[in-house]
Scaffold this motif. Structure first.
Motif, PDB file in Angstrom:
ATOM      1  N   ALA A  94     -12.504  38.387  96.492  1.00  0.00           N
ATOM      2  CA  ALA A  94     -12.137  37.155  95.799  1.00  0.00           C
ATOM      3  C   ALA A  94     -11.531  37.466  94.440  1.00  0.00           C
ATOM      4  O   ALA A  94     -11.990  38.368  93.727  1.00  0.00           O
ATOM      5  CB  ALA A  94     -13.362  36.261  95.632  1.00  0.00           C
ATOM      6  N   LEU A  95     -10.482  36.694  94.101  1.00  0.00           N
ATOM      7  CA  LEU A  95      -9.895  36.755  92.769  1.00  0.00           C
ATOM      8  C   LEU A  95     -10.748  35.947  91.797  1.00  0.00           C
ATOM      9  O   LEU A  95     -11.270  34.883  92.155  1.00  0.00           O
ATOM     10  CB  LEU A  95      -8.483  36.175  92.783  1.00  0.00           C
ATOM     11  N   ALA A  96     -10.866  36.428  90.584  1.00  0.00           N
ATOM     12  CA  ALA A  96     -11.529  35.646  89.546  1.00  0.00           C
ATOM     13  C   ALA A  96     -10.694  34.408  89.248  1.00  0.00           C
ATOM     14  O   ALA A  96      -9.475  34.389  89.465  1.00  0.00           O
ATOM     15  CB  ALA A  96     -11.710  36.489  88.290  1.00  0.00           C
ATOM     16  N   ALA A  97     -11.332  33.359  88.756  1.00  0.00           N
ATOM     17  CA  ALA A  97     -10.642  32.092  88.499  1.00  0.00           C
ATOM     18  C   ALA A  97      -9.472  32.260  87.528  1.00  0.00           C
ATOM     19  O   ALA A  97      -8.456  31.564  87.642  1.00  0.00           O
ATOM     20  CB  ALA A  97     -11.635  31.068  87.957  1.00  0.00           C
ATOM     21  N   ASP A  98      -9.591  33.191  86.588  1.00  0.00           N
ATOM     22  CA  ASP A  98      -8.515  33.397  85.611  1.00  0.00           C
ATOM     23  C   ASP A  98      -7.476  34.406  86.082  1.00  0.00           C
ATOM     24  O   ASP A  98      -6.523  34.716  85.359  1.00  0.00           O
ATOM     25  CB  ASP A  98      -9.094  33.843  84.265  1.00  0.00           C
ATOM     26  N   GLY A  99      -7.637  34.916  87.306  1.00  0.00           N
ATOM     27  CA  GLY A  99      -6.663  35.858  87.851  1.00  0.00           C
ATOM     28  C   GLY A  99      -6.701  37.228  87.222  1.00  0.00           C
ATOM     29  O   GLY A  99      -5.822  38.053  87.478  1.00  0.00           O
ATOM     30  N   ALA A 100      -7.725  37.487  86.423  1.00  0.00           N
ATOM     31  CA  ALA A 100      -7.769  38.761  85.699  1.00  0.00           C
ATOM     32  C   ALA A 100      -8.365  39.899  86.518  1.00  0.00           C
ATOM     33  O   ALA A 100      -8.147  41.069  86.196  1.00  0.00           O
ATOM     34  CB  ALA A 100      -8.563  38.600  84.407  1.00  0.00           C
ATOM     35  N   SER A 101      -9.110  39.572  87.583  1.00  0.00           N
ATOM     36  CA  SER A 101      -9.774  40.639  88.326  1.00  0.00           C
ATOM     37  C   SER A 101     -10.007  40.236  89.777  1.00  0.00           C
ATOM     38  O   SER A 101      -9.929  39.053  90.134  1.00  0.00           O
ATOM     39  CB  SER A 101     -11.108  41.005  87.664  1.00  0.00           C
ATOM     40  N   TRP A 102     -10.317  41.230  90.598  1.00  0.00           N
ATOM     41  CA  TRP A 102     -10.634  41.043  92.014  1.00  0.00           C
ATOM     42  C   TRP A 102     -11.736  42.028  92.371  1.00  0.00           C
ATOM     43  O   TRP A 102     -11.769  43.161  91.867  1.00  0.00           O
ATOM     44  CB  TRP A 102      -9.407  41.312  92.877  1.00  0.00           C
ATOM     45  N   ALA A 103     -12.650  41.595  93.251  1.00  0.00           N
ATOM     46  CA  ALA A 103     -13.719  42.484  93.717  1.00  0.00           C
ATOM     47  C   ALA A 103     -14.026  42.161  95.168  1.00  0.00           C
ATOM     48  O   ALA A 103     -13.911  41.003  95.596  1.00  0.00           O
ATOM     49  CB  ALA A 103     -14.971  42.327  92.859  1.00  0.00           C
ATOM     50  N   PRO A 104     -14.423  43.163  95.958  1.00  0.00           N
ATOM     51  CA  PRO A 104     -14.780  42.908  97.361  1.00  0.00           C
ATOM     52  C   PRO A 104     -16.098  42.155  97.456  1.00  0.00           C
ATOM     53  O   PRO A 104     -16.964  42.284  96.587  1.00  0.00           O
ATOM     54  CB  PRO A 104     -14.896  44.313  97.958  1.00  0.00           C
ATOM     55  N   SER A 105     -16.248  41.365  98.508  1.00  0.00           N
ATOM     56  CA  SER A 105     -17.493  40.620  98.717  1.00  0.00           C
ATOM     57  C   SER A 105     -18.419  41.327  99.692  1.00  0.00           C
ATOM     58  O   SER A 105     -19.586  40.958  99.817  1.00  0.00           O
ATOM     59  CB  SER A 105     -17.187  39.208  99.230  1.00  0.00           C
ATOM     60  N   ASP A 106     -17.929  42.334 100.400  1.00  0.00           N
ATOM     61  CA  ASP A 106     -18.741  43.104 101.339  1.00  0.00           C
ATOM     62  C   ASP A 106     -18.700  44.579 100.968  1.00  0.00           C
ATOM     63  O   ASP A 106     -17.777  45.035 100.280  1.00  0.00           O
ATOM     64  CB  ASP A 106     -18.223  42.949 102.777  1.00  0.00           C
ATOM     65  N   ASN A 107     -19.691  45.315 101.470  1.00  0.00           N
ATOM     66  CA  ASN A 107     -19.640  46.764 101.325  1.00  0.00           C
ATOM     67  C   ASN A 107     -18.490  47.325 102.150  1.00  0.00           C
ATOM     68  O   ASN A 107     -18.140  46.794 103.207  1.00  0.00           O
ATOM     69  CB  ASN A 107     -20.941  47.400 101.818  1.00  0.00           C
ATOM     70  N   LEU A 108     -17.923  48.402 101.664  1.00  0.00           N
ATOM     71  CA  LEU A 108     -16.945  49.130 102.459  1.00  0.00           C
ATOM     72  C   LEU A 108     -17.679  49.976 103.493  1.00  0.00           C
ATOM     73  O   LEU A 108     -18.903  50.104 103.463  1.00  0.00           O
ATOM     74  CB  LEU A 108     -16.102  50.026 101.548  1.00  0.00           C
ATOM     75  N   LYS A 109     -16.918  50.561 104.410  1.00  0.00           N
ATOM     76  CA  LYS A 109     -17.510  51.449 105.401  1.00  0.00           C
ATOM     77  C   LYS A 109     -17.560  52.869 104.849  1.00  0.00           C
ATOM     78  O   LYS A 109     -16.661  53.292 104.120  1.00  0.00           O
ATOM     79  CB  LYS A 109     -16.686  51.432 106.689  1.00  0.00           C
ATOM     80  N   VAL A 110     -18.600  53.582 105.223  1.00  0.00           N
ATOM     81  CA  VAL A 110     -18.674  54.986 104.826  1.00  0.00           C
ATOM     82  C   VAL A 110     -17.675  55.797 105.646  1.00  0.00           C
ATOM     83  O   VAL A 110     -17.221  55.371 106.712  1.00  0.00           O
ATOM     84  CB  VAL A 110     -20.106  55.544 105.011  1.00  0.00           C
ATOM     85  N   SER A 111     -17.300  56.959 105.128  1.00  0.00           N
ATOM     86  CA  SER A 111     -16.414  57.908 105.829  1.00  0.00           C
ATOM     87  C   SER A 111     -15.102  57.260 106.262  1.00  0.00           C
ATOM     88  O   SER A 111     -14.616  57.485 107.368  1.00  0.00           O
ATOM     89  CB  SER A 111     -17.130  58.490 107.057  1.00  0.00           C
ATOM     90  N   THR A 112     -14.513  56.451 105.380  1.00  0.00           N
ATOM     91  CA  THR A 112     -13.314  55.691 105.739  1.00  0.00           C
ATOM     92  C   THR A 112     -12.276  55.762 104.622  1.00  0.00           C
ATOM     93  O   THR A 112     -12.613  55.698 103.440  1.00  0.00           O
ATOM     94  CB  THR A 112     -13.676  54.215 106.007  1.00  0.00           C
ATOM     95  N   ALA A 113     -10.988  55.890 105.023  1.00  0.00           N
ATOM     96  CA  ALA A 113      -9.881  55.882 104.068  1.00  0.00           C
ATOM     97  C   ALA A 113      -9.393  54.449 103.870  1.00  0.00           C
ATOM     98  O   ALA A 113      -9.204  53.712 104.844  1.00  0.00           O
ATOM     99  CB  ALA A 113      -8.743  56.758 104.572  1.00  0.00           C
ATOM    100  N   TYR A 114      -9.181  54.060 102.618  1.00  0.00           N
ATOM    101  CA  TYR A 114      -8.737  52.709 102.288  1.00  0.00           C
ATOM    102  C   TYR A 114      -7.477  52.755 101.426  1.00  0.00           C
ATOM    103  O   TYR A 114      -7.258  53.705 100.664  1.00  0.00           O
ATOM    104  CB  TYR A 114      -9.818  51.949 101.523  1.00  0.00           C
ATOM    105  N   THR A 115      -6.669  51.695 101.558  1.00  0.00           N
ATOM    106  CA  THR A 115      -5.482  51.516 100.722  1.00  0.00           C
ATOM    107  C   THR A 115      -5.594  50.184  99.991  1.00  0.00           C
ATOM    108  O   THR A 115      -5.924  49.164 100.602  1.00  0.00           O
ATOM    109  CB  THR A 115      -4.198  51.525 101.567  1.00  0.00           C
ATOM    110  N   VAL A 116      -5.312  50.211  98.684  1.00  0.00           N
ATOM    111  CA  VAL A 116      -5.315  48.997  97.866  1.00  0.00           C
ATOM    112  C   VAL A 116      -3.878  48.685  97.467  1.00  0.00           C
ATOM    113  O   VAL A 116      -3.186  49.538  96.896  1.00  0.00           O
ATOM    114  CB  VAL A 116      -6.165  49.175  96.589  1.00  0.00           C
ATOM    115  N   ASP A 117      -3.405  47.473  97.772  1.00  0.00           N
ATOM    116  CA  ASP A 117      -2.096  46.991  97.328  1.00  0.00           C
ATOM    117  C   ASP A 117      -2.319  45.751  96.478  1.00  0.00           C
ATOM    118  O   ASP A 117      -2.907  44.767  96.947  1.00  0.00           O
ATOM    119  CB  ASP A 117      -1.203  46.649  98.520  1.00  0.00           C
TER     120      ASP A 117
END
Length: 398
Positions: A94-117
């Protein structure tokens, strides 16, 4: 005379020049007056003032699956953040209301490669973009999670799901959030920690008969303690069967068996004698053990005359400390009349264990999870941690 003519010539030339200058000057002023004024430029900057910061940094490895991913913007607002794994599925966030930040709401998976765009816009609407790739850690230690439920098993209405951990749990809230129950009738289930390695679940009241239930374990990516992960993601379905609740009255030496609201039997029994009083309270069948060897080790003192070493038929375990409902072939004279056991509830049986005996019939009609309540014993109420004794705690304590 030549000099004078020469003078005239110079004067004439100067006059002509002045005329030309005057003419040129008039032409220039006229041009300025007639030409339109230049419009101010409306072109946007080609480089956005917005900047994007992504954690973890590009190329980072051994990232924790929780709390490590953070995306933020300065001099602008985030408009889009996508975190995807190798399967292309986006991580919820979710994006913060002011658009200044974003954070995941669930845990990521272990042993996994991720890409952030990530995309952000500055006040002029100019877009900035940033990308980062990282890999989550591979756990070295597993919490060793197990429970007392078999897939698609059938249990009595008093069933308490007991989850055990081989390694002590420190992050109890995270573990509790990673285990959920889905009951077809909407029954609410709550967990109770007895210690760092045991978490039991039950409803406020006994289960409704014939209820389908599924336990959802999502612990694989949960850090249960520093450096230790849950190691399991699975769904575990089971069913609550018919209702059978038995009440053993130590004063009358009779056990009333109630099946689906109707009493089906009143079975004579013998309970614990003085000094070995049977527990009072609600106990739940936790094991069907058939023929079981029982000894007095740890129960009686050597040389007391109370020693025993017997193979007991139709043994139904009620507590971890060794309370059973079982067949009794050696105390026929006291069954239904007085209390002569070392704490168990003894029903008439043969040494071999007869299916037609009171003990055999009760055994064959019993499910793990059935309720056996003892009343009017001189013993204390069974501890909630002893076997599946959790029904002896009120809901507010659970």
């Amino acid at each position: 005379m030549k000099a004078i003519r020469g003078g005239y010539a110079v004067v004439g030339a100067l006059a002509g020049a002045l005329v030309l200058m005057a003419t040129a000057g008039c032409s220039t002023d006229t041009a300025k007056a007639d030409s339109p004024k230049a419009a101010p430029s409306s072109a946007k900057p080609t480089v956005s003032a917005a900047t994007i910061a992504i954690e973890p940094a590009n190329g980072t490895t051994d990232v924790k699956p929780s709390g490590a991913v953070k995306v933020s913007a300065a001099n602008g607002k985030l408009t889009s953040v996508k975190v995807t794994g190798p399967d292309g599925v986006e991580v919820k966030g979710a994006l913060a209301a002011d658009g200044a930040s974003w954070a995941p709401s669930d845990n990521l998976k272990v042993s996994t490669a991720y890409t952030v765009d990530a995309l952000a816009e500055d006040s002029q609407g100019v877009v900035a973009n940033s990308r980062s790739t990282f890999t989550t850690l591979t756990p070295e230690k597993d919490a060793g999670v197990s429970d007392n439920i078999a897939d698609n098993g059938q249990y009595g209405v008093g069933m308490i799901v007991s989850v055990r951990f081989d390694r002590a749990v420190k992050n109890k809230d995270a573990v509790l959030a990673g285990i959920s129950f889905e009951a077809a009738d909407g029954t609410v289930v709550k967990g109770h920690w007895f210690n760092d390695k045991r978490l039991d679940f039950r409803p406020e009241k006994f289960w409704n008969p014939n209820t389908k239930v599924t336990i959802h374990y999502k612990l694989k990516n949960v850090e249960t303690a520093p450096g230790v992960y849950g190691g399991v993601d699975k769904d575990e379905p089971f069913t609550i069967g018919r209702s059978q609740i038995s009440t053993a009255d130590v004063n009358t030496h009779r056990m009333a068996v109630v099946r689906d609201g109707q009493q089906t039997d009143s079975i004579p029994f013998t309970a614990g004698k003085a000094g070995f009083d049977t527990w009072n309270g609600t106990m739940v069948v936790e094991g069907m053990e058939g023929k079981t060897r029982m000894t007095s080790a740890g129960v009686t003192k050597s040389g007391s005359g109370d020693e025993y070493d017997l193979v007991v038929p139709h043994a139904i375990r009620l507590t971890d400390t060794g309370t059973y409902v079982h067949g009794n072939y050696w105390s026929g004279s006291v069954i239904g009349r007085s209390n002569g056991s070392h704490g168990c509830i003894g029903l008439t049986d043969t040494e071999a264990g007869s299916s037609s005996s009171p003990a055999g019939k009760f055994y064959d009609s019993t499910l793990v999870g059935d309720v056996v309540t003892v009343v009017n014993s001189k013993g204390p109420v069974v501890d909630a941690v002893n076997g599946l004794g959790g029904w002896n705690l009120g809901w507010s304590q659970w």
